[in-house]
Design a protein around this motif. Structure first.
Motif, short mmCIF file in Angstrom:
data_model
loop_
_atom_site.label_atom_id
_atom_site.label_comp_id
_atom_site.label_asym_id
_atom_site.label_seq_id
_atom_site.Cartn_x
_atom_site.Cartn_y
_atom_site.Cartn_z
N ARG A 356 143.28 80.45 49.86
CA ARG A 356 144.18 81.50 50.32
C ARG A 356 143.68 82.90 49.93
NH1 ARG A 356 150.76 81.06 49.58
NH2 ARG A 356 151.30 82.75 51.00
N ASN A 357 143.40 83.73 50.95
CA ASN A 357 142.78 85.04 50.76
C ASN A 357 141.34 84.88 50.27
OD1 ASN A 357 143.17 87.85 51.12
ND2 ASN A 357 143.27 88.13 48.91
N THR A 358 140.59 84.05 50.97
CA THR A 358 139.25 83.62 50.56
C THR A 358 138.37 84.78 50.12
OG1 THR A 358 139.35 81.75 52.10
CG2 THR A 358 137.17 82.43 51.33
N GLY A 359 137.84 84.65 48.90
CA GLY A 359 136.87 85.59 48.38
C GLY A 359 137.43 86.90 47.88
N LYS A 360 138.71 87.17 48.15
CA LYS A 360 139.26 88.49 47.86
C LYS A 360 140.13 88.55 46.61
CE LYS A 360 138.98 89.71 52.71
NZ LYS A 360 139.60 90.30 53.90
N ASN A 361 140.69 87.40 46.21
CA ASN A 361 141.53 87.41 45.01
C ASN A 361 140.71 87.77 43.77
OD1 ASN A 361 143.76 86.45 46.52
ND2 ASN A 361 143.00 84.37 46.35
N GLU A 655 156.71 84.87 48.27
CA GLU A 655 157.03 84.19 47.01
C GLU A 655 155.96 83.17 46.66
OE1 GLU A 655 161.93 84.30 47.05
OE2 GLU A 655 160.85 82.62 47.96
N GLY A 656 155.58 82.36 47.66
CA GLY A 656 154.58 81.33 47.40
C GLY A 656 153.25 81.90 46.96
N GLY A 657 152.83 82.99 47.62
CA GLY A 657 151.57 83.61 47.23
C GLY A 657 151.62 84.17 45.82
N ILE A 659 153.50 83.16 43.34
CA ILE A 659 153.53 82.07 42.35
C ILE A 659 152.15 81.43 42.22
CG2 ILE A 659 154.50 79.79 41.86
CD1 ILE A 659 157.12 80.87 43.14
N MET A 660 151.42 81.29 43.34
CA MET A 660 150.02 80.84 43.23
C MET A 660 149.23 81.83 42.39
SD MET A 660 148.66 79.18 46.78
CE MET A 660 147.27 78.44 45.91
N GLY A 661 149.53 83.11 42.55
CA GLY A 661 148.87 84.13 41.73
C GLY A 661 149.20 83.99 40.26
N PHE A 662 150.44 83.61 39.95
CA PHE A 662 150.81 83.33 38.55
C PHE A 662 149.91 82.23 37.98
CE2 PHE A 662 155.62 84.61 38.57
CZ PHE A 662 155.26 85.88 38.97
N GLY A 663 149.73 81.18 38.79
CA GLY A 663 148.92 80.06 38.32
C GLY A 663 147.51 80.49 37.99
N ALA A 664 146.88 81.23 38.92
CA ALA A 664 145.51 81.69 38.68
C ALA A 664 145.44 82.64 37.49
CB ALA A 664 144.97 82.37 39.93
N ALA A 665 146.47 83.46 37.31
CA ALA A 665 146.45 84.45 36.24
C ALA A 665 146.66 83.83 34.86
CB ALA A 665 147.53 85.50 36.50
N ILE A 721 149.26 87.08 46.87
CA ILE A 721 148.50 86.31 45.88
C ILE A 721 147.49 87.15 45.12
CG2 ILE A 721 146.92 85.41 47.66
CD1 ILE A 721 146.61 82.90 45.95
N PRO A 722 146.78 88.12 45.75
CA PRO A 722 145.77 88.85 44.96
C PRO A 722 146.34 89.84 43.96
CG PRO A 722 145.89 89.76 47.16
CD PRO A 722 146.76 88.54 47.16
N CYS A 723 147.61 90.20 44.11
CA CYS A 723 148.18 91.23 43.24
C CYS A 723 148.61 90.70 41.87
CB CYS A 723 149.40 91.87 43.91
SG CYS A 723 149.00 92.73 45.44
N ALA A 724 148.85 89.41 41.77
CA ALA A 724 149.45 88.87 40.55
C ALA A 724 148.55 89.01 39.33
CB ALA A 724 149.84 87.41 40.77
N ALA A 725 147.29 88.59 39.45
CA ALA A 725 146.41 88.60 38.27
C ALA A 725 146.18 90.01 37.74
CB ALA A 725 145.09 87.92 38.60
N PRO A 726 145.82 90.99 38.58
CA PRO A 726 145.64 92.33 38.01
C PRO A 726 146.94 92.93 37.47
CG PRO A 726 145.47 92.41 40.41
CD PRO A 726 145.45 90.97 40.02
N ALA A 727 148.07 92.69 38.14
CA ALA A 727 149.34 93.24 37.65
C ALA A 727 149.66 92.69 36.27
CB ALA A 727 150.46 92.91 38.64
N ILE A 728 149.49 91.38 36.09
CA ILE A 728 149.80 90.76 34.79
C ILE A 728 148.80 91.22 33.73
CG2 ILE A 728 149.90 88.55 33.56
CD1 ILE A 728 151.02 87.33 36.17
N ALA A 729 147.51 91.29 34.08
CA ALA A 729 146.51 91.77 33.12
C ALA A 729 146.81 93.19 32.69
CB ALA A 729 145.11 91.70 33.75
N ASN A 730 147.19 94.04 33.64
CA ASN A 730 147.50 95.44 33.31
C ASN A 730 148.76 95.54 32.47
OD1 ASN A 730 145.24 96.12 34.83
ND2 ASN A 730 146.42 96.47 36.70
N ALA A 731 149.72 94.65 32.71
CA ALA A 731 150.94 94.66 31.90
C ALA A 731 150.67 94.19 30.48
CB ALA A 731 152.00 93.78 32.56
N ILE A 732 149.77 93.22 30.33
CA ILE A 732 149.40 92.77 28.98
C ILE A 732 148.77 93.92 28.21
CG2 ILE A 732 147.86 91.25 27.68
CD1 ILE A 732 148.25 89.16 29.94
N PHE A 733 147.89 94.67 28.87
CA PHE A 733 147.29 95.83 28.20
C PHE A 733 148.36 96.84 27.81
CE2 PHE A 733 145.47 100.02 27.92
CZ PHE A 733 144.33 99.81 27.14
#
Length: 761
Positions: A356-361, A655-657, A659-665, A721-733
């Motif tokens: 999902r979102n091949t190569g871009k996440n 929502e599904g995208g 939550i998949m992003g949560f998993g990857a993050a 889906i691509p927004c979850a990992a950077p958003a969570i990483a930035n929030a952790i910082f």
């Protein structure tokens, strides 16, 4: 536009939905089980299947030494054509002489019972010469590394590059230069239904197949090539699909059982196990090294990126993933000068494919984390820094052309058709964030906020065809070949048909995909379905409406222009006629076909794209400073939908995208070690649980009715889906001042980044 229930919802919640495993077996059905390599890298020596063949109930065994018995002559096939369709580098039917990953397909056993087949498959004796495996792309490209595909001479599968402007001069004159390295590991799609199962039956000179795929035509071409059939002799049906995310492409397993069914003249059912699903496909691991040059006002001057891509054992998704990654290396940021070089390597991992979102996440995680890091290092507000450097609505890229793989290309794509500031405002408002940095918390729990932004270039190129038929009972049937892989494609088709014709959705029947309709579609993937199939359905319904009016005029009076359809009935002034009457006047049926094609232009990176698909996410997280555990407290996802065709389906997509992003993050990684795949089962591979989803979870859309799809719609499937990992990483910082540079953000990584643990190799 509509907020009715999805067309499949009642079947799915009541259990009436028929998936591939639920299909009734035709009389005489046999069951298949795969013979697989237990080693990640090994030469395949002698194969002795006599013990398996002697098991009572075993009907046939196919492997390298028995291809001729099944009328399959791989060496006589046009390899280029076969590779294009089955997307493998070599040995695309089965592996013959060298296993390149743990699970490589070596053959198939067919028996009267699935348990017998699986037991017999374990009794095939194979001599293996175990070779050292490679599980890291950098190791694979290092001098002296074992070569996976000897004919290539190296493990370099491909390169891809793009650049414009004068990058070196920009860095030389820059007031600030920043850099960062970010990695994303291999992960698995993990659909609820196994990644590839199927039922095939060769009878009356026709191979008929049922399987959960996003593109029914993906079996037609390889099966016809390998089995010596005309394409018209291969008919593919797609029943309900239990999730896709890129995992439901046709693979060698279904081609193998097709050959066996042709030889035996009996139907064969293959049901993948959970462990086999992990060995069908994966997401590409990537390492992104980026440098950014800025002027004294913190405006971006240039960016230079080196990308390393791990495609696994075969070339399956290498080209698309690498090209997509390079095409999104700068996201939605304004780049006066840009350069990106990608190298893609073979390793002994499961072949990576579409995801999902091949190569871009992976690239979005790296890029938006790097931008957030730059803002903090400059002591700037991260959101204001982004907005200053992002393309604005109506703005075209600052260059007129670029060099792609050494070839000068003229840019041919539309200006940005969205407003990031509006999306960001909505996301921040939803989680009640004032967009200011968090105050450092000296206690055990720290709370922080972060934002992630993404930009996808609309729908991919491709073609779509649909047929609309008015039946004698007044209903309308839409025939097509767009599998509904859980995202609501058939609901979209129903909404478009009803809205175009002016009839209630209850009068629309959306047929299951069937290649026998002779209606080609490029597949439910790459965010193309709403735009391409939606427009094909719209055109078919417009043509059907014109035919209805012609028949009404000729049989009931007036001119075609006098007739209209209102609330499911034809009308001319005060004259109201049921649509079924008009169909009967035409002999019981009226039909029309609609075709839509989005061609690939000279600028193959973006020329086929007709709009943009942005995503924004804002998140609030809590970090346990003693354990490193990260908990998402609030989350808001926003997308520019143009026009929402069905709110519940669209909301589910976002929502599904996310939550998949949560998993990857936070959780997901396919682990390799000790020469093999280590966590290929549902009990060892961690997915997000319901308890990981915050109660404060919102989805919002901007609707300006300006998209190229039906009624002004846009593609939104891959925006969240691509927004979850950077958003969570930035929030952790923001919470603890620790920058996470590799997913998933495990407690150990958090504590290491905080300096609470010494980093271990």
């Amino acid at each position: 536009m509509a907020d009715g229930e999805r067309v499949d919802i009642r079947d799915k919640v009541t259990g009436r939905a028929i998936y591939t495993e639920d299909l009734p077996e035709p009389p005489g059905t046999l069951f298949a089980a795969a013979i697989r390599s237990p080693y990640s890298h090994a030469n395949v020596g002698a194969i002795d299947s006599s013990r398996a063949e002697a098991v009572p109930g075993v009907v046939a065994v196919l492997h390298r030494d028995k291809l001729a018995e099944f009328d399959v002559q791989i060496d006589e096939i046009d390899k280029d054509a076969l590779h294009m369709n089955l997307a493998a580098t070599d040995n695309p039917f089965i592996t013959r002489f060298k296993a390149r990953y743990d699970g490589d397909l070596l053959g198939m056993v067919v028996a009267r019972d699935i348990r017998i087949a699986r037991a017999a498959a374990q009794m095939v004796d194979i001599d293996f010469e175990i070779l050292p495996p490679l599980f890291d792309a950098a190791d694979a490209l290092a001098p002296g590394a074992p070569i996976l595909h000897e004919e290539h001479g190296s493990n370099l599968a491909m390169t891809e590059s793009i650049h414009w402007g004068d990058v070196d001069s920009a860095f030389a004159s820059a007031a600030h230069v920043f850099e960062g390295t970010f990695t994303s590991p291999t992960i698995f799609h993990h659909p609820m239904e196994p990644a590839m199962s199927g039922l095939v039956h060769f009878h009356h000179d026709v191979l008929e197949a049922w399987g959960p795929t996003n593109n029914p035509f993906s079996l037609v071409e390889p099966a016809s090539l390998l089995l010596g059939l005309d394409e018209e002799q291969v008919r593919v049906h797609v029943p309900y699909v239990g999730g896709n995310f890129g995992a439901k492409h046709m693979t060698g397993e279904l081609v193998v059982v097709s050959a066996m069914s042709k030889k035996l003249g009996r139907p064969i059912k293959y049901v993948a196990t959970e462990e086999e699903s992990f060995r069908v496909t994966a997401r590409h691991a990537m390492t992104y090294r980026g440098r950014v040059a800025l002027d004294a006002d913190a405006r971006i001057l240039a960016m230079d990126v080196d990308l390393l891509v791990d495609t696994g054992a075969y070339f399956t998704g290498a080209a698309i993933a690498t090209q997509n990654a390079v095409s999104s290396g700068w996201g939605g940021y304004r780049m006066p000068s840009f350069r990106m070089m990608a190298r893609t390597a073979y390793t002994n991992k499961v072949p990576a494919g579409m995801f999902r979102n091949t190569g871009k996440n992976q690239v979005t995680f790296a890029l938006d984390s790097l931008m957030d890091s730059i803002a903090h290092q400059l002591d700037l507000n991260p959101i204001e820094f982004r907005l200053q450097n992002m393309l604005q609505h109506g703005e075209q890229a600052s260059v007129t052309g670029w060099t792609r793989n050494g070839k000068d290309v003229k840019i041919d794509y539309p200006p940005l058709d969205t407003d990031y500031s509006k999306l960001i405002d909505i996301a921040c408002r939803e989680i009640r964030w004032d967009r200011q940095p968090a105050a450092r918390n000296e206690g055990r729990f720290a709370v922080g906020h972060g934002i992630g932004v993404s930009l996808r270039r609309g729908a991919s190129f491709g073609d779509a065809n649909a047929r609309a038929r008015l039946n004698a009972d007044g209903s309308v049937t839409i025939e097509h070949n767009a599998p509904d892989v859980g995202e609501g494609a058939h609901t979209m088709i129903s909404v478009v048909a009803a809205g175009t014709l002016g009839i209630p959705e209850r009068q629309v029947h959306v047929a299951e995909p069937d290649t026998n309709y002779n209606l080609h579609f490029s597949g439910t993937s790459s965010q193309r379905t709403t735009i391409q199939m939606g427009n094909a359905v719209r055109l078919a319904c417009e043509a059907l409406q014109a035919e209805i009016f012609k028949v009404a005029a000729s049989s009931l009076g007036g001119n075609a222009a006098d007739w209209q359809i209102h609330d499911g009935r034809a009308c001319r002034g005060d004259q109201l006629v049921e649509l079924g009457v008009i169909a009967e006047n035409a002999g019981g049926m009226i039909e029309a076909v609609g075709s839509y094609e989005r061609s690939n232009r000279v600028d193959h990176a973006f020329g086929s794209r007709d709009h943009f698909a942005p995503g924004v996410a804002a998140v609030e997280v809590e970090v346990d400073c003693e354990t490193g555990d990260v908990r998402v407290l609030k989350y808001a996802a926003c997308a520019d939908a143009g026009t929402v065709l069905n709110y519940s389906a669209a909301k589910g997509q976002i929502e599904g995208g996310a939550i998949m992003g949560f998993g990857a993050a936070l959780f997901e990684e396919v682990s390799y070690g000790e020469g093999q795949l280590l966590n290929a089962d549902a009990f060892q591979y961690r997915l997000p649980h319901l308890s990981d989803i915050p109660e404060g979870f919102s989805v919002n859309f901007i609707e300006n009715h300006d998209g190229p799809g039906p009624f002004g719609s846009k593609g939104i499937a891959q925006t969240s889906i691509p927004c979850a990992a950077p958003a969570i990483a930035n929030a952790i910082f923001d919470a603890v001042g620790a920058r996470l540079t590799s997913t998933p953000f495990t407690p150990q990584k958090v504590l290491e980044a905080m300096g609470e643990l010494k980093e271990k190799p």
